[in-house]
Design a protein around this motif. Sequence first.
Motif, PDB file in Angstrom:
ATOM      1  N   SER A   1       0.799  -1.224   0.000  1.00  0.00           N
ATOM      2  CA  SER A   1       0.000   0.000   0.000  1.00  0.00           C
ATOM      3  C   SER A   1       0.827   1.267   0.000  1.00  0.00           C
ATOM      4  O   SER A   1       0.357   2.313  -0.447  1.00  0.00           O
ATOM      5  CB  SER A   1      -0.930   0.021   1.227  1.00  0.00           C
ATOM      6  N   SER A   2       2.056   1.195   0.503  1.00  0.00           N
ATOM      7  CA  SER A   2       2.833   2.410   0.740  1.00  0.00           C
ATOM      8  C   SER A   2       4.272   2.255   0.267  1.00  0.00           C
ATOM      9  O   SER A   2       4.990   1.365   0.734  1.00  0.00           O
ATOM     10  CB  SER A   2       2.827   2.740   2.238  1.00  0.00           C
ATOM     11  N   ASP A   3       4.706   3.154  -0.618  1.00  0.00           N
ATOM     12  CA  ASP A   3       6.116   3.168  -1.015  1.00  0.00           C
ATOM     13  C   ASP A   3       7.018   3.422   0.186  1.00  0.00           C
ATOM     14  O   ASP A   3       8.077   2.804   0.330  1.00  0.00           O
ATOM     15  CB  ASP A   3       6.351   4.259  -2.064  1.00  0.00           C
ATOM     16  N   GLU A   4       6.607   4.333   1.045  1.00  0.00           N
ATOM     17  CA  GLU A   4       7.450   4.685   2.187  1.00  0.00           C
ATOM     18  C   GLU A   4       7.580   3.512   3.161  1.00  0.00           C
ATOM     19  O   GLU A   4       8.663   3.258   3.698  1.00  0.00           O
ATOM     20  CB  GLU A   4       6.891   5.920   2.898  1.00  0.00           C
ATOM     21  N   PHE A   5       6.486   2.801   3.401  1.00  0.00           N
ATOM     22  CA  PHE A   5       6.557   1.638   4.286  1.00  0.00           C
ATOM     23  C   PHE A   5       7.462   0.575   3.666  1.00  0.00           C
ATOM     24  O   PHE A   5       8.291  -0.042   4.350  1.00  0.00           O
ATOM     25  CB  PHE A   5       5.157   1.067   4.526  1.00  0.00           C
ATOM     26  N   ALA A   6       7.312   0.355   2.361  1.00  0.00           N
ATOM     27  CA  ALA A   6       8.131  -0.646   1.675  1.00  0.00           C
ATOM     28  C   ALA A   6       9.606  -0.269   1.713  1.00  0.00           C
ATOM     29  O   ALA A   6      10.477  -1.136   1.911  1.00  0.00           O
ATOM     30  CB  ALA A   6       7.649  -0.808   0.235  1.00  0.00           C
ATOM     31  N   ARG A   7       9.912   1.016   1.522  1.00  0.00           N
ATOM     32  CA  ARG A   7      11.323   1.447   1.578  1.00  0.00           C
ATOM     33  C   ARG A   7      11.900   1.248   2.972  1.00  0.00           C
ATOM     34  O   ARG A   7      13.061   0.844   3.128  1.00  0.00           O
ATOM     35  CB  ARG A   7      11.431   2.920   1.155  1.00  0.00           C
ATOM     36  N   ALA A   8      11.103   1.507   4.009  1.00  0.00           N
ATOM     37  CA  ALA A   8      11.568   1.279   5.384  1.00  0.00           C
ATOM     38  C   ALA A   8      11.825  -0.199   5.636  1.00  0.00           C
ATOM     39  O   ALA A   8      12.581  -0.549   6.547  1.00  0.00           O
ATOM     40  CB  ALA A   8      10.542   1.829   6.371  1.00  0.00           C
TER      41      ALA A   8
ATOM     42  N   GLY B   1      13.237  -2.100   3.367  1.00  0.00           N
ATOM     43  CA  GLY B   1      14.371  -2.503   2.556  1.00  0.00           C
ATOM     44  C   GLY B   1      14.108  -2.673   1.081  1.00  0.00           C
ATOM     45  O   GLY B   1      15.026  -3.055   0.334  1.00  0.00           O
ATOM     46  N   LEU B   2      12.886  -2.395   0.624  1.00  0.00           N
ATOM     47  CA  LEU B   2      12.568  -2.535  -0.796  1.00  0.00           C
ATOM     48  C   LEU B   2      12.701  -1.184  -1.502  1.00  0.00           C
ATOM     49  O   LEU B   2      12.675  -0.132  -0.864  1.00  0.00           O
ATOM     50  CB  LEU B   2      11.142  -3.072  -0.965  1.00  0.00           C
ATOM     51  N   ALA B   3      12.829  -1.220  -2.824  1.00  0.00           N
ATOM     52  CA  ALA B   3      12.999   0.023  -3.579  1.00  0.00           C
ATOM     53  C   ALA B   3      11.734   0.867  -3.560  1.00  0.00           C
ATOM     54  O   ALA B   3      11.789   2.099  -3.610  1.00  0.00           O
ATOM     55  CB  ALA B   3      13.396  -0.306  -5.017  1.00  0.00           C
ATOM     56  N   ALA B   4      10.592   0.214  -3.514  1.00  0.00           N
ATOM     57  CA  ALA B   4       9.280   0.869  -3.489  1.00  0.00           C
ATOM     58  C   ALA B   4       8.256  -0.217  -3.172  1.00  0.00           C
ATOM     59  O   ALA B   4       8.616  -1.364  -2.897  1.00  0.00           O
ATOM     60  CB  ALA B   4       8.983   1.542  -4.819  1.00  0.00           C
ATOM     61  N   SER B   5       7.001   0.148  -3.226  1.00  0.00           N
ATOM     62  CA  SER B   5       5.948  -0.835  -2.986  1.00  0.00           C
ATOM     63  C   SER B   5       5.730  -1.672  -4.236  1.00  0.00           C
ATOM     64  O   SER B   5       5.388  -1.135  -5.289  1.00  0.00           O
ATOM     65  CB  SER B   5       4.652  -0.120  -2.606  1.00  0.00           C
ATOM     66  N   PRO B   6       5.929  -2.996  -4.163  1.00  0.00           N
ATOM     67  CA  PRO B   6       5.631  -3.836  -5.328  1.00  0.00           C
ATOM     68  C   PRO B   6       4.128  -3.977  -5.506  1.00  0.00           C
ATOM     69  O   PRO B   6       3.343  -3.553  -4.647  1.00  0.00           O
ATOM     70  CB  PRO B   6       6.281  -5.176  -4.969  1.00  0.00           C
ATOM     71  N   LEU B   7       3.721  -4.559  -6.620  1.00  0.00           N
ATOM     72  CA  LEU B   7       2.311  -4.870  -6.807  1.00  0.00           C
ATOM     73  C   LEU B   7       1.948  -6.091  -5.970  1.00  0.00           C
ATOM     74  O   LEU B   7       2.778  -6.973  -5.714  1.00  0.00           O
ATOM     75  CB  LEU B   7       2.017  -5.132  -8.282  1.00  0.00           C
TER      76      LEU B   7
ATOM     77  N   ALA C   1      14.905  -9.714  -2.272  1.00  0.00           N
ATOM     78  CA  ALA C   1      16.214  -9.142  -1.973  1.00  0.00           C
ATOM     79  C   ALA C   1      16.068  -7.828  -1.218  1.00  0.00           C
ATOM     80  O   ALA C   1      15.282  -6.962  -1.606  1.00  0.00           O
ATOM     81  CB  ALA C   1      16.985  -8.926  -3.267  1.00  0.00           C
ATOM     82  N   GLY C   2      16.796  -7.705  -0.125  1.00  0.00           N
ATOM     83  CA  GLY C   2      16.810  -6.477   0.660  1.00  0.00           C
ATOM     84  C   GLY C   2      15.761  -6.398   1.750  1.00  0.00           C
ATOM     85  O   GLY C   2      15.810  -5.484   2.589  1.00  0.00           O
ATOM     86  N   LEU C   3      14.793  -7.324   1.781  1.00  0.00           N
ATOM     87  CA  LEU C   3      13.724  -7.225   2.770  1.00  0.00           C
ATOM     88  C   LEU C   3      14.298  -7.296   4.186  1.00  0.00           C
ATOM     89  O   LEU C   3      15.056  -8.207   4.527  1.00  0.00           O
ATOM     90  CB  LEU C   3      12.699  -8.344   2.571  1.00  0.00           C
TER      91      LEU C   3
ATOM     92  N   TRP D   1       6.969  -5.097 -10.178  1.00  0.00           N
ATOM     93  CA  TRP D   1       6.940  -3.656  -9.959  1.00  0.00           C
ATOM     94  C   TRP D   1       6.053  -2.980 -10.998  1.00  0.00           C
ATOM     95  O   TRP D   1       5.913  -3.487 -12.122  1.00  0.00           O
ATOM     96  CB  TRP D   1       8.353  -3.080 -10.066  1.00  0.00           C
ATOM     97  N   PRO D   2       5.470  -1.835 -10.676  1.00  0.00           N
ATOM     98  CA  PRO D   2       4.751  -1.066 -11.692  1.00  0.00           C
ATOM     99  C   PRO D   2       5.669  -0.803 -12.888  1.00  0.00           C
ATOM    100  O   PRO D   2       6.825  -0.404 -12.720  1.00  0.00           O
ATOM    101  CB  PRO D   2       4.387   0.229 -10.959  1.00  0.00           C
ATOM    102  N   GLY D   3       5.157  -1.054 -14.077  1.00  0.00           N
ATOM    103  CA  GLY D   3       5.960  -0.915 -15.281  1.00  0.00           C
ATOM    104  C   GLY D   3       6.484  -2.223 -15.828  1.00  0.00           C
ATOM    105  O   GLY D   3       6.936  -2.280 -16.983  1.00  0.00           O
TER     106      GLY D   3
END
Length: 342
Positions: A48-55, A57-63, A177-179, A100-102
């Motif tokens: 739901s949240s790019d910021e939560f996902a980045r915290a 360890g992910l680059a952004a929120s995946p789908l 990776a990175g989680l 990821w989106p895209g």
Amino acid sequence: MATKTNPGRFFEDYRLGEVIVHAVPRTVGAGERALYHALYPARHAVYSSDEFARAAGLAASPLDDLLAFHVVFGKTVPDVSLNAVANLGYAEGRWLRPVWPGDTLRSQSTVIGLKETSSGATGVVWVRTVGLNQRDEAVLEYVRWVMVRKRRREVVVPVTVPDLAASVAAADLLVPAGLDFTRYDFALAGERHRWGDYAVGEVIDHVDGVTVEEAEHMLATRAWQNTSKVHFDVSQREDGRRLIYGGHVISLARALSFNGLANAQMIVALNAGAHANPCFAGDTVRAWSEVLDRAETSAPGVGALRLRLVATKGAAGTLQGADGKYLPEVLLDLDYWALLPM
């Protein structure tokens, strides 16, 4: 009259070992996420949240993991289950990397099993499906088997039943990776329950329910480009009813499981699954879960729970009768691994 249309495959059209490349590649984006969250009460924080996902360890929120599953699954329908009577089960499913989106997704399936049913009018086809992105990286794999109509009863197909694992071993789970859940924000996630708070054998009633509407399930099935006739055409069933796409029920149940499993952020494996009874518009779907196993992972702060997710029109905790068969109110029995903060 010459025909250029696709009537769909029948049971005798499949060949063991055949690799089927499915049309049409699909580029997915933020619109799919918004639609998915509009169709289901989905609100796990990593998705739901790019910021939560980045915290984490992910680059952004995946789908959403199940959104990726629906897109990969939908590609296979014209070649695997257009003439299916029922989608019978799943096994050996693994999410191999985030979508990821895209990203552009496509699917291919290998026929790994064939068995005619006793009626002689249908047969069961097993396929192993792989979802690939634009870099030809596998993002998802799973086995499913479907009951497909025969065109001609007199055709005999050699029997091969695949030997499938009862579950995906914890050692074979792939953590993105990175989680990293060591800085996990439980307040923002919505619940305080950690991996260690769940006990094997514990049953969780997710409390809430969603009544299925005809328009919603057809919108969802079209969105994932699933063309199976039984979901749209009332003449395909003797009772004249549209069958709710099984993936729609899976996503409803998973979304409902947020209440009690809000921190089960990511699905990483699908051990087994059965669409126990048909679901129709007007049914109210509820969900409950049972904790089947626990495992640690090598990722910092990340543990895995093996969960049984049951979608039902009945009460939590009830699954089978004295005869060992699913109770008529049970719609789905799904066995999966999910990642939680430790």
